[in-house]
Every structure is written in structure tokens, then in C-alpha cells.
Scaffold this motif. Structure first.
Motif, PDB file in Angstrom:
ATOM      1  N   SER A 135      45.308  55.592  48.286  1.00 49.83           N
ATOM      2  CA  SER A 135      46.218  54.494  48.673  1.00 49.83           C
ATOM      3  C   SER A 135      46.372  53.414  47.617  1.00 49.83           C
ATOM      4  CB  SER A 135      45.658  53.747  49.885  1.00 49.83           C
ATOM      5  OG  SER A 135      45.831  54.445  51.030  1.00 49.83           O
ATOM      6  N   ASP A 136      45.247  53.088  46.948  1.00 50.66           N
ATOM      7  CA  ASP A 136      45.261  51.941  46.032  1.00 50.66           C
ATOM      8  C   ASP A 136      45.636  52.306  44.600  1.00 50.66           C
ATOM      9  OD1 ASP A 136      44.483  50.345  48.119  1.00 50.66           O
ATOM     10  OD2 ASP A 136      42.335  50.661  47.725  1.00 50.66           O
ATOM     11  N   ARG A 137      45.849  53.595  44.348  1.00 51.58           N
ATOM     12  CA  ARG A 137      46.181  54.006  42.979  1.00 51.58           C
ATOM     13  C   ARG A 137      47.629  53.652  42.642  1.00 51.58           C
ATOM     14  NH1 ARG A 137      42.761  58.570  41.673  1.00 51.58           N
ATOM     15  NH2 ARG A 137      40.743  57.983  42.536  1.00 51.58           N
ATOM     16  N   ASP A 147      54.853  49.902  39.233  1.00 56.53           N
ATOM     17  CA  ASP A 147      53.916  48.768  39.257  1.00 56.53           C
ATOM     18  C   ASP A 147      53.421  48.483  40.678  1.00 56.53           C
ATOM     19  OD1 ASP A 147      56.380  47.996  40.192  1.00 56.53           O
ATOM     20  OD2 ASP A 147      56.320  46.006  39.269  1.00 56.53           O
ATOM     21  N   ARG A 148      53.693  49.398  41.614  1.00 56.79           N
ATOM     22  CA  ARG A 148      53.197  49.224  42.989  1.00 56.79           C
ATOM     23  C   ARG A 148      52.268  50.380  43.329  1.00 56.79           C
ATOM     24  NH1 ARG A 148      56.992  45.830  45.980  1.00 56.79           N
ATOM     25  NH2 ARG A 148      58.064  44.695  44.337  1.00 56.79           N
ATOM     26  N   SER A 149      51.292  50.085  44.169  1.00 49.07           N
ATOM     27  CA  SER A 149      50.338  51.127  44.567  1.00 49.07           C
ATOM     28  C   SER A 149      51.020  52.173  45.450  1.00 49.07           C
ATOM     29  CB  SER A 149      49.178  50.496  45.349  1.00 49.07           C
ATOM     30  OG  SER A 149      49.661  50.041  46.602  1.00 49.07           O
ATOM     31  N   VAL A 150      50.301  53.257  45.679  1.00 46.28           N
ATOM     32  CA  VAL A 150      50.769  54.306  46.590  1.00 46.28           C
ATOM     33  C   VAL A 150      51.113  53.683  47.950  1.00 46.28           C
ATOM     34  CG1 VAL A 150      49.910  56.284  47.923  1.00 46.28           C
ATOM     35  CG2 VAL A 150      49.551  56.183  45.439  1.00 46.28           C
ATOM     36  N   PHE A 151      50.194  52.871  48.472  1.00 52.84           N
ATOM     37  CA  PHE A 151      50.420  52.239  49.775  1.00 52.84           C
ATOM     38  C   PHE A 151      51.697  51.399  49.746  1.00 52.84           C
ATOM     39  CE2 PHE A 151      50.189  48.971  52.933  1.00 52.84           C
ATOM     40  CZ  PHE A 151      49.628  49.576  54.042  1.00 52.84           C
ATOM     41  N   GLU A 152      51.830  50.574  48.698  1.00 54.05           N
ATOM     42  CA  GLU A 152      52.991  49.668  48.628  1.00 54.05           C
ATOM     43  C   GLU A 152      54.302  50.426  48.493  1.00 54.05           C
ATOM     44  OE1 GLU A 152      50.926  45.741  46.595  1.00 54.05           O
ATOM     45  OE2 GLU A 152      51.489  47.431  45.327  1.00 54.05           O
ATOM     46  N   ASN A 153      54.282  51.543  47.749  1.00 51.59           N
ATOM     47  CA  ASN A 153      55.496  52.342  47.622  1.00 51.59           C
ATOM     48  C   ASN A 153      55.967  52.854  48.979  1.00 51.59           C
ATOM     49  OD1 ASN A 153      56.864  53.254  44.910  1.00 51.59           O
ATOM     50  ND2 ASN A 153      54.714  52.834  44.427  1.00 51.59           N
ATOM     51  N   VAL A 154      55.021  53.363  49.766  1.00 48.47           N
ATOM     52  CA  VAL A 154      55.400  53.922  51.076  1.00 48.47           C
ATOM     53  C   VAL A 154      55.770  52.795  52.041  1.00 48.47           C
ATOM     54  CG1 VAL A 154      54.615  55.362  53.004  1.00 48.47           C
ATOM     55  CG2 VAL A 154      53.932  55.932  50.673  1.00 48.47           C
ATOM     56  N   ALA A 155      55.104  51.643  51.890  1.00 48.73           N
ATOM     57  CA  ALA A 155      55.331  50.527  52.817  1.00 48.73           C
ATOM     58  C   ALA A 155      56.660  49.818  52.588  1.00 48.73           C
ATOM     59  CB  ALA A 155      54.189  49.510  52.678  1.00 48.73           C
ATOM     60  N   LEU A 156      57.168  49.897  51.351  1.00 51.59           N
ATOM     61  CA  LEU A 156      58.306  49.045  50.988  1.00 51.59           C
ATOM     62  C   LEU A 156      59.498  49.087  51.969  1.00 51.59           C
ATOM     63  CD1 LEU A 156      59.142  46.949  48.887  1.00 51.59           C
ATOM     64  CD2 LEU A 156      60.224  48.805  47.597  1.00 51.59           C
TER      65      LEU A 156
END
Ligand code: ADP
Length: 191
Positions: A131-133, A93-102
């Protein structure tokens, strides 16, 4: 460096997964570990990443003795070891960007430095434009590239990839292996 010296690992069930394992991998190495299912590969990786401890013997990783790490030290130790799995383990449920940022958000980095680092990594794995996918909108190979970017977020000296191409077909597997070679060429030990 990774060093096993007469390491054993057995479980409460009585299974002896590792028996008298000794080897060394120098900094900057690129090593494949192969063996049939049940041979003990995942058990060995779990000892390297301090998810588990040897029953006896000695496991030294990046200057630390795994058995001696205190609970407080383990999270800091893990920042030095990136881990990638066969099933990617991305948050759906998180974007590509959010997954890497976590991991950087958890560490409390500033939004600007998180943005810089995540974009740099997504560029490295050629996925900045996605990034937003969400992970479900990506192919298996792309999901594994996101997982590799996330594993590299803390500049680890060692990247452990447990059957990273197990869920991918031939062409996508080649792409992942060449990405791992690129990571290795930049100085990270890949196992
Ligand atoms: P591989 O990754 O090579 O397939 P594993 O390291 O997963 O092998 O498993 C090695 C052996 O240890 C297997 O016999 C497995 O069933 C056993 N094993 C792994 N983890 C556990 C556990 N947590 N408890 C009991 N037995 C385990």
C-alpha cells in the motif's frame, strides 16, 4: 450491455477509424478484441468510455446512448466504466493506496469509507502489503494490478482494458488475465 449499431468514426484528418461497426456484448461477458495496430481498437474503446462520440450511428453503453450524454452527465457515466491502459497511467508521486483512493477523494467520500474500499481492492489484487510503496518501486505486473484496482473503485459494470498486457512478459501477462477473469467472475463485463 454494450451495443454498437452501424457506428462510424472519422477524424478531421480524414481518417475513417471505424466504418459500419455493429455488435452487442451482453452483461457479464468477457470479450477479446484483436486486430493490427491502427485497426481502430482504441477508437472503439474511447467511444465506449465516452471520451469521444461516433460520427454517425449508435453507441449504447450500460443503458446510456453515448452521443446523448451531456457534459454534466459524463463524469457520472464514467464511474460505471473502468478503464485500464497498456502504460498503467499511475501517478508516480503518489503511493499505491493514494492512487487507488484518488477517484474516491475526488468524489468526496469520507476517509473511513475510502480506507475500507481501497483496502478491499488492494486485497483483491493481492497488493495490500505494498500500500505504501510508490509505483516506481513495483514491477510492471504489480503496477497493472494497482491500475485494475483503481479502475474498479466505483464498482463499474464494465471494465475496458486496452492492451493491458502489452508491456508485460508472458508470466505477468497470465497473472493479469487471471485477475481479469476473477473480476469477470464477480459479474463485471470485461472487454
Ligand atoms: P488501434 O488501437 O487498433 O491501434 P486506433 O483506434 O488507435 O487503432 O487508430 C485507428 C486509426 O485512427 C489509425 O489510422 C489512427 O491513426 C487514427 N486515429 C486515431 N485517433 C486519431 C485522432 N485523434 N486523430 C486522427 N486520427 C486518429
Amino acid at each position: 450491455m454494450i451495443r454498437f449499431h452501424h457506428a462510424y468514426k472519422s477524424f478531421a484528418s480524414g481518417t475513417q477509424a471505424l466504418c459500419d461497426v455493429s455488435f452487442e456484448i451482453a452483461k457479464g461477458g468477457f470479450v477479446f478484441l484483436t486486430g493490427p495496430s491502427g485497426a481502430g481498437k482504441t477508437t472503439l474503446f474511447k467511444l465506449i468510455a465516452a471520451f469521444d462520440r461516433p460520427t454517425s450511428g449508435f453507441v449504447e453503453v450500460a443503458g446510456s446512448t453515448v452521443a446523448d450524454l451531456s457534459a454534466r452527465e459524463v463524469p457520472y457515466f464514467r464511474r460505471r466504466i473502468g478503464v485500464v491502459y497498456q502504460d498503467f497511467r499511475l501517478l508516480k508521486d503518489r503511493s499505491v493506496f493514494e492512487n487507488v483512493a484518488l477517484p474516491l477523494v475526488v468524489r468526496g467520500d469520507s476517509p473511513a469509507s475510502i480506507h475500507r474500499r481501497v483496502n478491499e481492492l488492494l486485497e483483491q489484487v493481492s497488493l495490500l502489503y505494498k500500500s505504501d510503496r510508490l509505483p516506481t518501486q513495483l514491477s510492471g505486473g504489480e503496477q497493472q494490478r494497482v491500475a485494475i484496482a483503481r479502475a474498479l473503485v466505483h464498482h463499474p459494470g464494465i471494465l475496458i482494458a486496452d492492451e493491458p498486457t502489452g508491456n508485460l512478459d508472458g508470466q505477468l501477462s497470465k497473472e493479469i488475465v487471471s485477475l481479469l477473469e476473477k473480476v469477470n467472475a464477480q459479474g463485471t463485463t470485461v472487454f
